[in-house]
Design an enzyme around this catalytic site. Structure first.
Site, PDB file in Angstrom:
ATOM      1  N   ARG A 262       0.696  -1.058   0.147  1.00 24.22           N
ATOM      2  CA  ARG A 262      -0.051  -0.074   0.002  1.00 24.22           C
ATOM      3  C   ARG A 262       0.899   1.249  -0.039  1.00 24.22           C
ATOM      4  O   ARG A 262       1.629   1.476   0.649  1.00 24.22           O
ATOM      5  CB  ARG A 262      -0.961  -0.141   1.038  1.00 24.22           C
ATOM      6  CG  ARG A 262      -1.879  -1.440   1.312  1.00 24.22           C
ATOM      7  CD  ARG A 262      -2.819  -1.190   1.966  1.00 24.22           C
ATOM      8  NE  ARG A 262      -3.601  -2.375   2.196  1.00 24.22           N
ATOM      9  CZ  ARG A 262      -4.526  -2.763   2.696  1.00 24.22           C
ATOM     10  NH1 ARG A 262      -4.785  -1.988   3.842  1.00 24.22           N
ATOM     11  NH2 ARG A 262      -5.293  -4.038   2.600  1.00 24.22           N
ATOM     12  N   ARG A 277       1.653   0.660  10.260  1.00 25.26           N
ATOM     13  CA  ARG A 277       1.347   1.135   9.038  1.00 25.26           C
ATOM     14  C   ARG A 277       2.724   0.929   8.049  1.00 25.26           C
ATOM     15  O   ARG A 277       3.488   2.254   8.145  1.00 25.26           O
ATOM     16  CB  ARG A 277       0.997   2.550   9.067  1.00 25.26           C
ATOM     17  CG  ARG A 277       0.252   3.158   7.888  1.00 25.26           C
ATOM     18  CD  ARG A 277      -0.342   4.723   8.100  1.00 25.26           C
ATOM     19  NE  ARG A 277      -1.214   4.577   8.955  1.00 25.26           N
ATOM     20  CZ  ARG A 277      -2.580   4.556   8.722  1.00 25.26           C
ATOM     21  NH1 ARG A 277      -2.890   3.906   7.682  1.00 25.26           N
ATOM     22  NH2 ARG A 277      -3.376   4.489   9.932  1.00 25.26           N
ATOM     23  N   GLU A 349      -7.179  -1.460  14.938  1.00 27.78           N
ATOM     24  CA  GLU A 349      -7.787  -2.471  13.847  1.00 27.78           C
ATOM     25  C   GLU A 349      -6.789  -3.355  13.610  1.00 27.78           C
ATOM     26  O   GLU A 349      -5.624  -3.349  13.063  1.00 27.78           O
ATOM     27  CB  GLU A 349      -8.162  -1.597  12.751  1.00 27.78           C
ATOM     28  CG  GLU A 349      -8.733  -2.340  11.475  1.00 27.78           C
ATOM     29  CD  GLU A 349      -8.783  -1.760  10.438  1.00 27.78           C
ATOM     30  OE1 GLU A 349      -8.998  -0.412  10.354  1.00 27.78           O
ATOM     31  OE2 GLU A 349      -8.696  -2.342   9.132  1.00 27.78           O
ATOM     32  N   SER A 352     -10.851  -6.553   9.166  1.00 24.93           N
ATOM     33  CA  SER A 352     -11.874  -5.610   8.798  1.00 24.93           C
ATOM     34  C   SER A 352     -12.655  -6.721   8.279  1.00 24.93           C
ATOM     35  O   SER A 352     -12.149  -7.405   6.902  1.00 24.93           O
ATOM     36  CB  SER A 352     -11.386  -4.678   7.859  1.00 24.93           C
ATOM     37  OG  SER A 352     -12.238  -3.641   7.795  1.00 24.93           O
ATOM     38  N   ARG A 391       0.528  -6.620  12.417  1.00 23.68           N
ATOM     39  CA  ARG A 391      -0.318  -5.955  13.706  1.00 23.68           C
ATOM     40  C   ARG A 391      -0.442  -7.087  14.749  1.00 23.68           C
ATOM     41  O   ARG A 391      -0.309  -6.701  16.066  1.00 23.68           O
ATOM     42  CB  ARG A 391      -1.413  -5.419  13.526  1.00 23.68           C
ATOM     43  CG  ARG A 391      -1.486  -4.318  12.365  1.00 23.68           C
ATOM     44  CD  ARG A 391      -2.686  -3.421  12.058  1.00 23.68           C
ATOM     45  NE  ARG A 391      -2.338  -2.025  11.292  1.00 23.68           N
ATOM     46  CZ  ARG A 391      -3.189  -1.040  10.869  1.00 23.68           C
ATOM     47  NH1 ARG A 391      -4.230  -1.398  11.503  1.00 23.68           N
ATOM     48  NH2 ARG A 391      -2.827  -0.107  10.444  1.00 23.68           N
TER      49      ARG A 391
END
Length: 426
Positions: A262, A277, A349, A352, A391
């Site tokens: 990403r 991130r 998070e 999802s 994560r």
RNA sequence: GGAGUGAUGGCCGAGUUGGUCGAAGGCGCUCGCCUGCUAAGCGAGUAUACGCCCAAAAGGCGUAUCGACGGUUCGAAUCCGUCUCACUCCGCCA
């Protein structure tokens, strides 16, 4: 992509849906205007083509009988010219309709709570006891660096910022988690393991809804119509693209491990430390293709499947229902799983889980037949992270840390790690 | 990367002197008939998308689709060009 026929029939429903999602309802009116132009032009060419087809038959018959057909041929010359022009126009108008249609977001399900932003998301369930520490818990990046299991600095040298390199037991932990998650979903939840390519073409990205609108969130290969996948959702959802499945194949449940890339455009300054991130992270992704009537049940079970990993790893988490204002463009309903990160004193998070209804299925041509000879219908697609591995590493480090800086390994993971603790190198 | 061959409906496979070709034939599948059962046999049916008609469904009409795009032509599965993909051989390579 929404159903244009449904929009024609009841545009107000879609205007209202877009308004709930804080998207511009004017999109519907732009679409309908373009659609009307397109259909008018289409009707005109089709009539001319019909005329031409009839004349062609007539010419063929006359020629066969040795009669002269030059009158008809001359007439059709003009008609053909006109058709050529109109065809061009139709193509452009249709492309315009498609473009608008691809750009309109999905509309939320009636059950989704209204809200402006992530502030208004609704926690629906908590699980697990937050660990109590007799010391100040340290953030995962400090633990990782002290344990020498993630090298943040040298990764920047090798590639750049927002990349990491796992080392020693860190690398092993990353690998152990991938294996554990895949085995768990395959053995306990009946998913089929998939290992896709990490590069996908434009058609696939349009299929899942990443293109045309979100191209800048991905890395594109220079000079090629290929992108690094932002998630295994892309290859897995596109696995049956442009196919018609039989009802007995459903539900399709796929579990794929991949790296995810990403560009994180627009996230400058956010989460600059640690594993939260990054431009590349690994993830086990779950994708389901299901019948329309079952998709909301399947969403609930998808959430349970993903949560089961957190429970097996004994990591405290909560389930949050995403409100209309925070819902992504493709989703009709979404739950986030948020894991407890003690050093940051917050839930973060880690998964999802979304239902897209037929939004992706229309783009990707994913259909099924209820029975032999029945009309093909669009499937519903869902996906959920099960889970984001980086994560998860962060969560394990922070939740399982001990005062001496060592980190215990969750019981379920011990067989995969071949040990029950990560210690400071001596 | 070089050379060659090919791409037609769910599958196999005709069709290349351009003309009722959405496309023969076979297989498969569905329904019916027949038949102690099964097999065989007989009959009918069996693509998708879009538009229009219809309140809607049923149904009807039209258009498009023979790898994709473009060209020639009154008319293209058939002729021409470009591209894509697959397969075979050679080279290279984990």
């Amino acid at each position: 992509m929404l159903d244009i026929r449904a929009i024609r029939q009841d545009p107000d429903r879609f205007r209202a849906g877009l308004t709930r999602k804080h998207a511009d309802p004017q999109l519907i009116d732009d679409l309908l205007a373009a659609d009307e132009q397109w259909r008018a032009a289409l009707t005109e060419t089709e009539q001319l083509k019909s005329l031409r087809n009839k004349a062609s038959e007539e010419i063929a018959r006359k020629k066969k009988q040795g009669l002269d057909a030059s009158d008809e041929i001359n007439q059709m010359r003009d008609v053909s010219q006109r058709i050529k022009m109109l065809d061009d126009e139709v193509r452009q108008l249709e492309a315009r309709v498609q473009e608008l249609l691809l750009a309109i977001p999905n509309i939320p399900h009636a059950s989704v709570p209204d809200g402006e932003s992530e502030e208004d998301n609704v926690p629906v369930r908590h699980w697990g006891e937050k660990p109590q520490f007799a010391f100040e818990p340290r953030p995962h990046w400090e633990l990782a660096e002290a344990l020498d299991i993630v090298d943040f600095e040298r990764a920047v040298k090798i590639t750049g910022s927002r990349f990491v390199l796992y080392k020693g037991l860190g690398a092993k932990l990353e690998r152990a988690l991938a294996n554990f998650m895949l085995d768990f979903h395959v053995q306990r939840h009946g998913y089929t393991e998939m290992f896709p390519a990490f590069i996908a073409n434009e058609e696939s990205l349009v299929g899942t809804g990443n293109l045309p609108k979100f191209g800048d969130e991905m890395f594109k290969l220079e000079g090629l119509p290929y992108y690094l996948i932002p998630t295994a959702e892309v290859p897995l959802t596109n696995y049956y693209r442009e196919e018609i499945l039989t009802a007995d194949m459903l539900p399709v449940k796929l579990a794929g491990y991949s790296a995810c890339f990403r560009s994180e455009a627009g996230s400058a300054g956010k989460d600059t430390r640690g594993l939260i991130r990054l431009h590349q992270f690994q993830k086990v992704e779950l994708v389901k293709l299901v019948t329309p009537e079952s998709s909301y049940e399947e969403l609930e079970s998808l959430v349970r499947d993903c949560a089961a990993i957190l429970e097996a790893l004994e990591l405290p988490y909560r389930v949050v229902e995403i409100c209309t204002g925070d819902l992504g463009a493709k989703e009709t309903k979404k739950y986030d799983l948020e894991v407890w990160l003690p050093a940051q004193n917050t839930y973060r998070e880690i998964s999802s889980c979304s239902n897209f209804e037929d939004y992706q299925a229309r783009r990707a041509g994913l259909r099924f037949r209820r029975e032999e000879g029945a009309k093909p219908e669009y499937l519903h697609t869902l996906n959920g992270s099960g889970l984001a591995i980086g994560r998860t590493v962060a969560a394990i480090l922070e939740n399982y840390q001990q005062e001496d800086g060592s980190v215990r390994i969750p019981k379920a993971l011990v067989p995969y790690m071949g040990g029950d603790v990560i210690r400071r190198p001596s």
